[in-house]
Design a protein around this motif. Structure first.
Motif, mmCIF file in Angstrom:
data_model
loop_
_atom_site.group_PDB
_atom_site.id
_atom_site.type_symbol
_atom_site.label_atom_id
_atom_site.label_comp_id
_atom_site.label_asym_id
_atom_site.label_seq_id
_atom_site.Cartn_x
_atom_site.Cartn_y
_atom_site.Cartn_z
ATOM 1 N N ALA A 136 0.742 -1.121 -0.203
ATOM 2 C CA ALA A 136 -0.149 0.178 -0.015
ATOM 3 C C ALA A 136 0.823 1.197 -0.056
ATOM 4 N N ARG A 137 2.149 1.378 0.827
ATOM 5 C CA ARG A 137 2.716 2.365 1.085
ATOM 6 C C ARG A 137 3.635 2.600 -0.625
ATOM 7 N N LYS A 138 3.679 1.552 -1.221
ATOM 8 C CA LYS A 138 4.377 1.758 -2.576
ATOM 9 C C LYS A 138 3.313 2.279 -3.637
ATOM 10 N N LEU A 139 2.147 2.343 -3.497
ATOM 11 C CA LEU A 139 0.970 2.576 -4.284
ATOM 12 C C LEU A 139 0.491 3.892 -3.917
ATOM 13 N N ASN A 140 0.939 4.526 -3.005
ATOM 14 C CA ASN A 140 0.686 6.121 -2.397
ATOM 15 C C ASN A 140 0.645 6.990 -3.507
ATOM 16 N N PRO A 141 -0.360 7.603 -4.170
ATOM 17 C CA PRO A 141 -0.049 8.600 -5.097
ATOM 18 C C PRO A 141 0.917 9.694 -4.988
ATOM 19 N N GLU A 142 0.946 9.837 -3.671
ATOM 20 C CA GLU A 142 1.839 11.289 -3.456
ATOM 21 C C GLU A 142 3.482 10.817 -3.539
ATOM 22 N N SER A 143 3.707 9.702 -3.170
ATOM 23 C CA SER A 143 4.960 9.239 -3.024
ATOM 24 C C SER A 143 5.438 7.982 -3.931
ATOM 25 N N GLY A 144 4.406 7.358 -4.318
ATOM 26 C CA GLY A 144 4.745 6.177 -5.216
ATOM 27 C C GLY A 144 5.504 6.439 -6.533
ATOM 28 N N SER A 151 8.686 -5.650 -9.329
ATOM 29 C CA SER A 151 8.485 -6.989 -8.965
ATOM 30 C C SER A 151 7.283 -7.043 -7.933
ATOM 31 N N PHE A 152 6.332 -6.245 -8.125
ATOM 32 C CA PHE A 152 5.134 -6.132 -7.359
ATOM 33 C C PHE A 152 4.254 -7.539 -7.278
ATOM 34 N N ARG A 153 3.939 -7.900 -6.062
ATOM 35 C CA ARG A 153 3.226 -9.184 -5.837
ATOM 36 C C ARG A 153 1.890 -8.962 -5.166
ATOM 37 N N MET A 166 -6.687 1.680 2.207
ATOM 38 C CA MET A 166 -5.337 1.977 3.136
ATOM 39 C C MET A 166 -4.763 3.160 2.527
ATOM 40 N N VAL A 167 -5.021 3.688 1.377
ATOM 41 C CA VAL A 167 -4.288 4.678 1.148
ATOM 42 C C VAL A 167 -5.215 5.934 0.748
ATOM 43 N N PRO A 168 -4.845 7.148 1.065
ATOM 44 C CA PRO A 168 -5.770 8.343 0.816
ATOM 45 C C PRO A 168 -5.561 8.468 -0.765
ATOM 46 N N SER A 169 -6.634 8.656 -1.510
ATOM 47 C CA SER A 169 -6.770 8.981 -2.808
ATOM 48 C C SER A 169 -6.259 8.179 -3.925
ATOM 49 N N LEU A 170 -6.132 6.678 -3.369
ATOM 50 C CA LEU A 170 -6.026 5.677 -4.365
ATOM 51 C C LEU A 170 -7.404 5.019 -4.688
ATOM 52 N N PRO A 171 -7.692 5.152 -6.257
ATOM 53 C CA PRO A 171 -8.848 4.513 -6.624
ATOM 54 C C PRO A 171 -8.735 2.988 -6.587
ATOM 55 N N ILE A 172 -9.891 2.442 -6.623
ATOM 56 C CA ILE A 172 -9.996 0.990 -6.824
ATOM 57 C C ILE A 172 -9.692 0.959 -8.500
ATOM 58 N N TYR A 173 -8.917 -0.075 -8.888
ATOM 59 C CA TYR A 173 -8.855 -0.137 -10.397
ATOM 60 C C TYR A 173 -9.225 -1.657 -10.841
ATOM 61 N N ALA A 237 -0.172 -3.194 -10.878
ATOM 62 C CA ALA A 237 0.176 -2.121 -9.774
ATOM 63 C C ALA A 237 0.711 -0.693 -10.490
ATOM 64 N N ILE A 238 1.434 -1.008 -11.768
ATOM 65 C CA ILE A 238 1.733 0.383 -12.474
ATOM 66 C C ILE A 238 0.635 0.935 -13.089
ATOM 67 N N SER A 239 -0.363 0.144 -13.345
ATOM 68 C CA SER A 239 -1.477 0.809 -14.154
ATOM 69 C C SER A 239 -2.445 1.334 -12.842
ATOM 70 N N ASN A 240 -2.577 0.813 -11.887
ATOM 71 C CA ASN A 240 -3.154 1.251 -10.911
ATOM 72 C C ASN A 240 -2.676 2.935 -10.285
ATOM 73 N N LEU A 241 -1.548 2.689 -10.097
ATOM 74 C CA LEU A 241 -0.848 3.965 -10.033
ATOM 75 C C LEU A 241 -0.971 5.031 -11.060
ATOM 76 N N LYS A 242 -1.100 4.855 -12.216
ATOM 77 C CA LYS A 242 -0.885 5.659 -13.087
ATOM 78 C C LYS A 242 -2.211 6.270 -13.365
ATOM 79 N N ALA A 243 -3.279 5.332 -12.941
ATOM 80 C CA ALA A 243 -4.685 5.635 -13.078
ATOM 81 C C ALA A 243 -4.981 6.811 -11.908
ATOM 82 N N ALA A 244 -4.358 6.422 -10.884
ATOM 83 C CA ALA A 244 -4.601 7.192 -9.552
ATOM 84 C C ALA A 244 -4.168 8.577 -9.877
ATOM 85 N N TRP A 245 -2.995 8.723 -10.588
ATOM 86 C CA TRP A 245 -2.486 10.199 -10.901
ATOM 87 C C TRP A 245 -3.528 10.893 -12.025
#
Length: 289
Positions: A136-144, A151-153, A166-173, A237-245
């Motif tokens: 969840a910390r790695k997916l934080n949009p502000e710091s991710g 190598s995300f699992r 768990m993470v503010p501003s992270l959308p469900i993807y 995971a990368i798609s989820n983080l891009k979508a969050a931004w």
């Protein structure tokens, strides 16, 4: 790549400028479908979020269950789950009761989304909180950073739902949010006559659990299908983080999304995308207003 570099990318900036009239309501979008006897139709993104409907069963603290469906009901339950997760993360789940509460809450979140089997979650055992909170910390949009997700699992629509609490501003993807975003990106690419989908806008589309066509790929405009498997964890995971931004930036560009507290505006836009992403669509869905 981190948030600031991503949003400053020329292709991303051009897409966000193109999609702004749609978010602001100056451009309409006509989408209609029917599922299990329940019809849906909208003419704008605002209508899509106001007509949000996902009937999910939620277990309450007293052991009983309730069915929620509307945006307001869903937002209320999400707030409860986020409060629970923040409290547990604040204590770092150091107590057995906290860890058990974390697992129970995670299962409730997944079951709301229609996921009934939790063998993958249970397999993590006593390490579940440590593993998922680190993710969840790695997916934080502000710091991710997408470079940290190679190598995300433990990823998929079920996990994305947990991380979003768990993470503010992270959308469900999930496949529907992905369908909406990639359909819009494809239309944008066509209108600008781009030779293909730019790498920064290349989002993976999760495989749908049903038979609705949700990957809009056609001709030179291709989006990878991502499966709920360990091999596709990084791409998901990368798609989820891009979508969050993208979603956070889009939500800040027009009413009714920008006029809300940030996380609520993001949830409203995410909900609108979920509704219009029932199946893929093309430029014929966009209308002048």
């Amino acid at each position: 790549m981190k948030k600031d570099a991503y949003l400053q990318d020329d292709d991303v900036a051009r897409f966000l400028e193109w999609v702004e009239p749609l978010v602001a309501g100056h451009t309409g979008i006509h989408v209609s479908w029917k599922s299990k006897g329940h019809p849906f139709e909208c003419a704008t993104l605002e209508q899509a979020y106001l007509r949000y409907n996902w009937r999910g069963r939620v277990e309450r603290g007293d052991g009983l269950t309730e069915t929620i469906a509307t945006f307001e009901e869903t937002a209320r339950v999400f707030d409860e789950w986020r409060h629970t997760m923040r409290a547990i993360m604040g204590r770092n789940a150091s107590e057995l009761d906290d860890h058990q509460r974390f697992i129970a809450t995670s299962k409730r979140i997944r079951e709301w989304g229609g996921i009934r089997r939790h063998g993958d979650l249970e397999k993590l055992g006593s390490s579940a909180f440590a593993v998922l909170s680190d993710n969840a910390r790695k997916l934080n949009p502000e710091s991710g950073d997408t470079d940290d997700l190679r190598s995300f699992r433990h990823m998929g629509s079920g996990y994305s739902k947990i991380y979003a609490m768990m993470v503010p501003s992270l959308p469900i993807y999930d496949s529907r949010v992905a369908c909406a975003l990639t359909s819009l990106i494809l239309i944008h690419c066509r209108q600008y006559e781009l030779p293909g989908v730019p790498e920064t806008l290349e989002l993976g589309v999760p495989q749908s659990q049903g038979n609705q066509p949700r990957n809009p790929s056609t001709g030179p405009y291709a989006f990878p299908t991502i499966w709920h498997s360990a091999a596709h964890g990084s791409r998901y995971a990368i798609s989820n983080l891009k979508a969050a931004w993208l979603i956070a930036e889009m939500a800040g560009r027009g009413e009714p999304f920008a006029g809300r507290e940030q996380s609520c505006g993001i949830l409203a836009l995410q909900s609108a995308l979920f509704m219009i992403g029932y199946r893929r669509f093309d430029e014929s869905a966009l209308t002048d207003r």
